[in-house]
Design an enzyme around this catalytic site. Sequence first.
Site, mmCIF file in Angstrom:
data_model
loop_
_atom_site.group_PDB
_atom_site.id
_atom_site.type_symbol
_atom_site.label_atom_id
_atom_site.label_comp_id
_atom_site.label_asym_id
_atom_site.label_seq_id
_atom_site.Cartn_x
_atom_site.Cartn_y
_atom_site.Cartn_z
ATOM 1 N N GLU A 231 0.713 -1.163 0.089
ATOM 2 C CA GLU A 231 0.069 0.051 0.004
ATOM 3 C C GLU A 231 0.833 1.269 -0.016
ATOM 4 O O GLU A 231 0.613 2.223 -0.808
ATOM 5 C CB GLU A 231 -0.898 -0.023 1.177
ATOM 6 C CG GLU A 231 -1.897 1.155 1.373
ATOM 7 C CD GLU A 231 -2.716 1.211 0.029
ATOM 8 O OE1 GLU A 231 -2.399 2.090 -0.607
ATOM 9 O OE2 GLU A 231 -3.658 0.494 0.018
ATOM 10 N N ASP A 235 1.159 3.981 -3.063
ATOM 11 C CA ASP A 235 0.813 5.306 -2.892
ATOM 12 C C ASP A 235 1.846 6.210 -3.335
ATOM 13 O O ASP A 235 1.699 7.370 -4.042
ATOM 14 C CB ASP A 235 0.175 5.580 -1.478
ATOM 15 C CG ASP A 235 -0.909 4.714 -1.038
ATOM 16 O OD1 ASP A 235 -1.883 4.638 -1.982
ATOM 17 O OD2 ASP A 235 -1.261 4.591 0.056
ATOM 18 N N SER A 430 -7.077 1.940 -4.002
ATOM 19 C CA SER A 430 -5.768 2.571 -3.600
ATOM 20 C C SER A 430 -5.024 3.144 -4.532
ATOM 21 O O SER A 430 -4.317 4.306 -3.912
ATOM 22 C CB SER A 430 -4.888 1.310 -3.038
ATOM 23 O OG SER A 430 -5.466 1.260 -1.763
ATOM 24 N N ASP A 468 -17.305 9.747 -19.109
ATOM 25 C CA ASP A 468 -18.281 9.123 -18.529
ATOM 26 C C ASP A 468 -18.290 7.658 -18.694
ATOM 27 O O ASP A 468 -18.241 7.025 -19.757
ATOM 28 C CB ASP A 468 -19.602 9.741 -19.044
ATOM 29 C CG ASP A 468 -20.804 9.383 -18.288
ATOM 30 O OD1 ASP A 468 -20.790 8.696 -17.151
ATOM 31 O OD2 ASP A 468 -21.902 9.857 -18.733
ATOM 32 N N ILE A 469 -18.285 6.983 -17.496
ATOM 33 C CA ILE A 469 -18.278 5.402 -17.612
ATOM 34 C C ILE A 469 -19.875 5.059 -17.470
ATOM 35 O O ILE A 469 -20.435 4.943 -16.523
ATOM 36 C CB ILE A 469 -17.690 4.802 -16.550
ATOM 37 C CG1 ILE A 469 -16.271 5.426 -16.342
ATOM 38 C CG2 ILE A 469 -17.242 3.472 -16.559
ATOM 39 C CD1 ILE A 469 -15.411 5.344 -17.482
ATOM 40 N N GLY A 480 -24.460 4.158 -15.916
ATOM 41 C CA GLY A 480 -25.332 4.869 -16.811
ATOM 42 C C GLY A 480 -24.758 6.089 -16.973
ATOM 43 O O GLY A 480 -23.534 6.690 -16.570
ATOM 44 N N GLY A 482 -24.225 10.140 -16.938
ATOM 45 C CA GLY A 482 -23.902 11.103 -15.697
ATOM 46 C C GLY A 482 -23.358 10.259 -14.512
ATOM 47 O O GLY A 482 -22.778 9.158 -14.640
ATOM 48 N N ASP A 484 -23.040 7.867 -11.479
ATOM 49 C CA ASP A 484 -23.467 6.974 -11.020
ATOM 50 C C ASP A 484 -22.828 6.401 -9.633
ATOM 51 O O ASP A 484 -21.656 6.976 -9.437
ATOM 52 C CB ASP A 484 -23.760 5.786 -12.040
ATOM 53 C CG ASP A 484 -22.080 5.410 -12.629
ATOM 54 O OD1 ASP A 484 -21.353 5.036 -11.906
ATOM 55 O OD2 ASP A 484 -22.138 5.665 -13.755
#
Length: 511
Positions: A231, A235, A430, A468-469, A480, A482, A484
């Site tokens: 981690e 990072d 992460s 946008d995914i 969808g 916009g 989500d």
Amino acid sequence: MSHPARTPHWTTPDGMKYLGPHDSTEPMDVTLVMRRRQGGTPPFAAWPHPPRWPRGEFGEHYGAAPADLESLRRFAREHGLSEISNDPHRRVLNVRGTPAALEKAFGVTLGKYQFNGIGPFVGCAHAPALPTEAIAVLGLDRRPVAKPQFRRPSAQPNNTYTPLQIGQLYNFPANTDGTGQAIGIIELGGGYSTSDLSTYFSGLGITKPPQVTSVSVAGGQNTPGGDADAEVMLDIEMAGALAPGAHIVVYFTANTDQGFYEAISQAAHDTTNKPSVISISWGGPEDSWTSSSRAAMETAIEDAAALGVTVTVAAGDNGSSDGETDGGAHVDFPASSPYSLACGGTTLSSSGQTIKSEVVWNEAASNEGATGGGVSIEFDLPTWQANSNVPKSPSGNAGRGVPDVSGNADPMTGYEVLVDGQSQVIGGTSAVAPLWAALIARLNQSLGAPVGDVHAALYQIGESAFRDITQGNNGSYQAGPGWDACTGLGSPNGQALLTALASLKNTASPS
């Protein structure tokens, strides 16, 4: 005279097992978190308006009142507790006492506990009674409150990326490298070696690597040698490679509510290193926290927002359940704080410098994890999400939607990093928190001012600065057009975001 007056709600989480009484007589250190002198929430620094008060002055307005500090000091003396330190700017009084004295002072019975097979550690089965001046006492319950949100692939990855490649794909703004900025990183364990960092950055062709400083918080130390190193190194390497001109400041602390609070609070108020963004890749389900420790944590993140510090937080790697087994939907905290920029995960496929597809990260069927996301049961719907069609929370309330933004997190399309001398691929949300922290640092550099609490601006800008995914789900929630509850507003178009933020700055009326 101060006296115990309030007993906050207290939930013993699933997986907590009582092993017997706490029979040690060794003194324990606890942190009393005090209420704000003006009450309520301080005015936060929302882009493009600057912080109202700089570090060092903020406490005179929203720190602890001198009378409250003196009252708590009397309370401590009356119960045989000795003062270790205090910081009214951060609203903390640190005291030490024997277990018997602490039990009497706060009306608790300390015991030995195990939590999900980890332990034994000191804990208590019910809430401490709090003096009226305090909102929490941290350190009586020492169970691990958070887990790191990284994932290693269990099979051969499909695509892998270096941080530099992801910065190109996400169009991070040109002629920026984070110079003049400091990125704070909160770590609840693990460590790094400077030789690994030097090898990694030089291997990427970064001739002038970032300065990396470790800060010890509440006894925490840079201690490489365990699994949490993955981690820590992820990072630092993500943030450092994407913002090599920034100063990376790693705040090491214990994985307890006391340590977590202290690390965020100290980073937010750090007048030496002055981070303009804080990255957090640790968290736990909202309902696994006690109400008082969650409330204390929230005030630390509020402080950061008021001081113009953006806090990026991983949204979790266990889908809409957040790893709970009750069949319900849960979100992770501190990602669910309305002052956290919650970072969800995608699966990214590319060819050269072109994105071919990007969908919600959900490899749960093959045990490769899925992005966290959902609706808070603890925090109300913020005004900046009012038009985002956030669904009702599992409790039926209008809650804060998680995440806000996203980025590649699937371990099967993960990142090439170096951990304890070993090259490996790691994914998870992460990776997205430091990715966004680096982007924020570069935006701050170019704009000449910290974007601070950037939620309202991002939601106002909307899809024009995001990819946008729209495909995929994380279990309970479907992507969808916009916003989500899987990927938020989407993954970044860094240059478009910079242009949009600069435009808001130019058109904003003076605060």
